[in-house]
Design a protein around this motif. Structure first.
Motif, PDB file in Angstrom:
ATOM      1  N   GLU A 153       0.810  -1.224   0.000  1.00  0.00           N
ATOM      2  CA  GLU A 153       0.000   0.000   0.000  1.00  0.00           C
ATOM      3  C   GLU A 153       0.846   1.279   0.000  1.00  0.00           C
ATOM      4  O   GLU A 153       0.383   2.325  -0.436  1.00  0.00           O
ATOM      5  N   TRP A 154       2.062   1.189   0.493  1.00  0.00           N
ATOM      6  CA  TRP A 154       2.912   2.379   0.615  1.00  0.00           C
ATOM      7  C   TRP A 154       3.900   2.509  -0.548  1.00  0.00           C
ATOM      8  O   TRP A 154       4.882   3.239  -0.456  1.00  0.00           O
ATOM      9  N   LYS A 155       3.639   1.824  -1.644  1.00  0.00           N
ATOM     10  CA  LYS A 155       4.612   1.755  -2.744  1.00  0.00           C
ATOM     11  C   LYS A 155       5.031   3.127  -3.281  1.00  0.00           C
ATOM     12  O   LYS A 155       6.169   3.324  -3.690  1.00  0.00           O
ATOM     13  N   GLN A 156       4.101   4.058  -3.287  1.00  0.00           N
ATOM     14  CA  GLN A 156       4.438   5.375  -3.854  1.00  0.00           C
ATOM     15  C   GLN A 156       5.552   6.071  -3.076  1.00  0.00           C
ATOM     16  O   GLN A 156       6.189   7.001  -3.584  1.00  0.00           O
ATOM     17  N   PHE A 157       5.798   5.618  -1.849  1.00  0.00           N
ATOM     18  CA  PHE A 157       6.824   6.253  -1.016  1.00  0.00           C
ATOM     19  C   PHE A 157       8.056   5.373  -0.823  1.00  0.00           C
ATOM     20  O   PHE A 157       8.941   5.717  -0.044  1.00  0.00           O
ATOM     21  N   HIS A 158       8.114   4.224  -1.504  1.00  0.00           N
ATOM     22  CA  HIS A 158       9.301   3.377  -1.414  1.00  0.00           C
ATOM     23  C   HIS A 158      10.508   4.105  -2.000  1.00  0.00           C
ATOM     24  O   HIS A 158      10.378   4.877  -2.957  1.00  0.00           O
ATOM     25  N   ARG A 159      11.674   3.818  -1.469  1.00  0.00           N
ATOM     26  CA  ARG A 159      12.910   4.391  -2.025  1.00  0.00           C
ATOM     27  C   ARG A 159      13.197   3.775  -3.399  1.00  0.00           C
ATOM     28  O   ARG A 159      12.724   2.672  -3.711  1.00  0.00           O
ATOM     29  N   GLU A 160      13.974   4.463  -4.190  1.00  0.00           N
ATOM     30  CA  GLU A 160      14.437   3.890  -5.448  1.00  0.00           C
ATOM     31  C   GLU A 160      15.341   2.699  -5.124  1.00  0.00           C
ATOM     32  O   GLU A 160      16.245   2.813  -4.298  1.00  0.00           O
ATOM     33  N   GLY A 161      15.054   1.560  -5.734  1.00  0.00           N
ATOM     34  CA  GLY A 161      15.836   0.362  -5.440  1.00  0.00           C
ATOM     35  C   GLY A 161      15.282  -0.468  -4.304  1.00  0.00           C
ATOM     36  O   GLY A 161      15.922  -1.421  -3.854  1.00  0.00           O
ATOM     37  N   ALA A 162      14.087  -0.124  -3.832  1.00  0.00           N
ATOM     38  CA  ALA A 162      13.477  -0.922  -2.762  1.00  0.00           C
ATOM     39  C   ALA A 162      13.207  -2.342  -3.253  1.00  0.00           C
ATOM     40  O   ALA A 162      12.739  -2.538  -4.377  1.00  0.00           O
ATOM     41  N   PRO A 163      13.483  -3.348  -2.439  1.00  0.00           N
ATOM     42  CA  PRO A 163      13.224  -4.726  -2.855  1.00  0.00           C
ATOM     43  C   PRO A 163      11.739  -5.048  -2.825  1.00  0.00           C
ATOM     44  O   PRO A 163      10.961  -4.377  -2.137  1.00  0.00           O
ATOM     45  N   ASP A 164      11.351  -6.061  -3.566  1.00  0.00           N
ATOM     46  CA  ASP A 164       9.980  -6.555  -3.536  1.00  0.00           C
ATOM     47  C   ASP A 164       9.934  -7.684  -2.514  1.00  0.00           C
ATOM     48  O   ASP A 164      10.339  -8.811  -2.794  1.00  0.00           O
ATOM     49  N   LEU A 165       9.455  -7.389  -1.314  1.00  0.00           N
ATOM     50  CA  LEU A 165       9.460  -8.365  -0.224  1.00  0.00           C
ATOM     51  C   LEU A 165       8.254  -9.301  -0.255  1.00  0.00           C
ATOM     52  O   LEU A 165       8.221 -10.290   0.480  1.00  0.00           O
ATOM     53  N   TYR A 166       7.291  -8.977  -1.117  1.00  0.00           N
ATOM     54  CA  TYR A 166       6.066  -9.790  -1.182  1.00  0.00           C
ATOM     55  C   TYR A 166       5.641  -9.911  -2.643  1.00  0.00           C
ATOM     56  O   TYR A 166       4.557  -9.471  -3.027  1.00  0.00           O
ATOM     57  N   PRO A 167       6.522 -10.512  -3.458  1.00  0.00           N
ATOM     58  CA  PRO A 167       6.232 -10.581  -4.904  1.00  0.00           C
ATOM     59  C   PRO A 167       4.977 -11.388  -5.195  1.00  0.00           C
ATOM     60  O   PRO A 167       4.734 -12.428  -4.573  1.00  0.00           O
ATOM     61  N   GLU A 168       4.197 -10.879  -6.130  1.00  0.00           N
ATOM     62  CA  GLU A 168       2.884 -11.462  -6.405  1.00  0.00           C
ATOM     63  C   GLU A 168       2.962 -12.943  -6.748  1.00  0.00           C
ATOM     64  O   GLU A 168       2.152 -13.746  -6.268  1.00  0.00           O
ATOM     65  N   ALA A 169       3.945 -13.335  -7.547  1.00  0.00           N
ATOM     66  CA  ALA A 169       4.036 -14.735  -7.987  1.00  0.00           C
ATOM     67  C   ALA A 169       4.363 -15.692  -6.847  1.00  0.00           C
ATOM     68  O   ALA A 169       4.132 -16.899  -6.965  1.00  0.00           O
ATOM     69  N   LEU A 170       4.875 -15.167  -5.739  1.00  0.00           N
ATOM     70  CA  LEU A 170       5.309 -16.027  -4.633  1.00  0.00           C
ATOM     71  C   LEU A 170       4.441 -15.887  -3.377  1.00  0.00           C
ATOM     72  O   LEU A 170       4.722 -16.514  -2.356  1.00  0.00           O
ATOM     73  N   ARG A 171       3.379 -15.073  -3.463  1.00  0.00           N
ATOM     74  CA  ARG A 171       2.618 -14.765  -2.241  1.00  0.00           C
ATOM     75  C   ARG A 171       1.990 -15.994  -1.593  1.00  0.00           C
ATOM     76  O   ARG A 171       2.011 -16.149  -0.372  1.00  0.00           O
ATOM     77  N   GLU A 172       1.431 -16.873  -2.414  1.00  0.00           N
ATOM     78  CA  GLU A 172       0.811 -18.070  -1.842  1.00  0.00           C
ATOM     79  C   GLU A 172       1.844 -18.906  -1.089  1.00  0.00           C
ATOM     80  O   GLU A 172       1.577 -19.395   0.013  1.00  0.00           O
ATOM     81  N   GLN A 173       3.013 -19.026  -1.663  1.00  0.00           N
ATOM     82  CA  GLN A 173       4.085 -19.794  -1.029  1.00  0.00           C
ATOM     83  C   GLN A 173       4.595 -19.093   0.235  1.00  0.00           C
ATOM     84  O   GLN A 173       4.827 -19.738   1.268  1.00  0.00           O
TER      85      GLN A 173
END
Length: 334
Positions: free
Chosen positions: A138-158
């Motif tokens: 939800e806070w993506k608009q304020f992430h720093r440049e280069g922020a990692p994707d800690l909850y990638p969509e393809a892996l969320r179920e896992q």
């Protein structure tokens, strides 16, 4: 204040405030830079997760952070680290004040992490599991440049599956062992804990991270328990089949994360030990805080690079912590 359940098995009160801060503001609290304050204690593993995620994503400018002291009484966490014992932004001495400002008859736990709406002084949420997910999504608009994707969509179920198992048997499992009131309840929790740690060791013997080849929400959640294992859970909670430092795979995995920016540099071992040993007087009546263990081994080589993986994926490491948010000298291994 009693923590042990004399009837047997410890059951965590999971009645959290489930209001969410979202990009569309559907619960009445839209994401806005500068509007909210994340209240944490470095002692608490659940709060430590939010400190790590906020740092990895670079949300310091958008979401300020108040740090409560390592101990609390029956009423709540207090801001005894701040001048005058008051949070400088919220102007309160106890986190309880923010909960009662919104819910005058609030009768559940006053827990960290909690996010407070600064203009009203009212707590918004203390739903620790959702807080870190929402910081990612939800806070993506304020992430720093280069922020990692800690909850990638393809892996969320896992990731969700791993998180459920780790919460039940490890994150909460150490508490189920430590706060058990009967031998039978303790043994059951102990067996589940170490069976799960053995499974995680087997999984991590062949891959660097829990899910995929980058750090995810799952690694953050496991790390904060592992960091407290030898200083607290092994002795204080009687989780003593082995120390973490005697479990080769998990120990190397934990050191790998610890030495990654955002993890070890947010870990305050002094606060961790003060909290558990001073607050849980029904387990440790004297309140004496152990002097050990030696922490220098956290900085030894782990060799996990040989498994490949890219800690931050396509992103970059976060910058060093801000001076006012740096773990005090002598409180960590870094």
């Amino acid at each position: 204040m009693a923590y042990v359940n004399p009837a047997g098995e410890f059951s965590r009160d999971q009645r959290y405030i489930t209001t969410r801060i979202t990009a569309d503001g559907r619960d009445g609290y839209p994401v806005e830079a500068g509007r909210y304050r994340l209240v944490v204690s470095r002692a608490c593993p659940w709060a430590n997760r939010s400190i790590i995620v906020r740092r990895l994503l670079g949300l310091e400018d958008a979401l300020s952070m108040g740090i409560a002291g390592p101990t609390h009484d029956e009423r709540s966490w207090t801001f005894d680290l701040d001048p005058g014992g008051k949070d400088p932004v919220l102007g309160i001495e106890r986190l309880q004040e923010a909960f009662l400002a919104r819910f005058p008859d609030y009768d559940k736990g006053i827990t960290v992490p909690a996010i407070v709406d600064v203009p009203t002084g009212q707590v918004v949420t203390n739903d620790f599991a959702q807080i870190t997910i929402d910081l990612s999504l939800e806070w993506k608009q304020f992430h720093r440049e280069g922020a990692p994707d800690l909850y990638p969509e393809a892996l969320r179920e896992q990731i969700d599956k791993v998180n459920r198992l780790v919460f039940a048997d490890v994150n909460n499992g150490v508490y189920r062992a430590g706060f058990a009131g009967t031998q039978e309840a303790y043994q059951k929790a102990y067996d589940r804990l170490f069976a799960r740690l053995d499974q995680l060791s087997e999984l991590l013997s062949g891959q660097r991270y829990l899910v995929g080849d980058t750090i995810t929400e799952a690694d953050v959640r496991l790390f904060t328990t592992l960091a407290r294992f030898d200083p607290v859970y092994h002795g204080h909670f009687k989780c003593n089949r082995q120390k973490l430092s005697e479990m080769p795979v998990l120990w190397a995995y934990a050191r790998d994360l610890f030495q990654t920016p955002g993890f070890g540099d947010t870990t305050d071992f002094v606060h961790i030990k003060q909290h558990y040993y001073e607050v849980h007087r029904d387990i440790n009546p004297t309140g004496i805080v152990p002097a050990g263990p030696d922490l220098s081994n956290w900085l030894t080589e782990h060799g996990r690079e040989s498994l490949g993986g890219r800690p931050f994926g396509d992103g970059t490491p976060p910058p060093p912590p801000r001076p006012e948010e740096t773990v005090p000298a002598g409180h960590g291994a870094i």
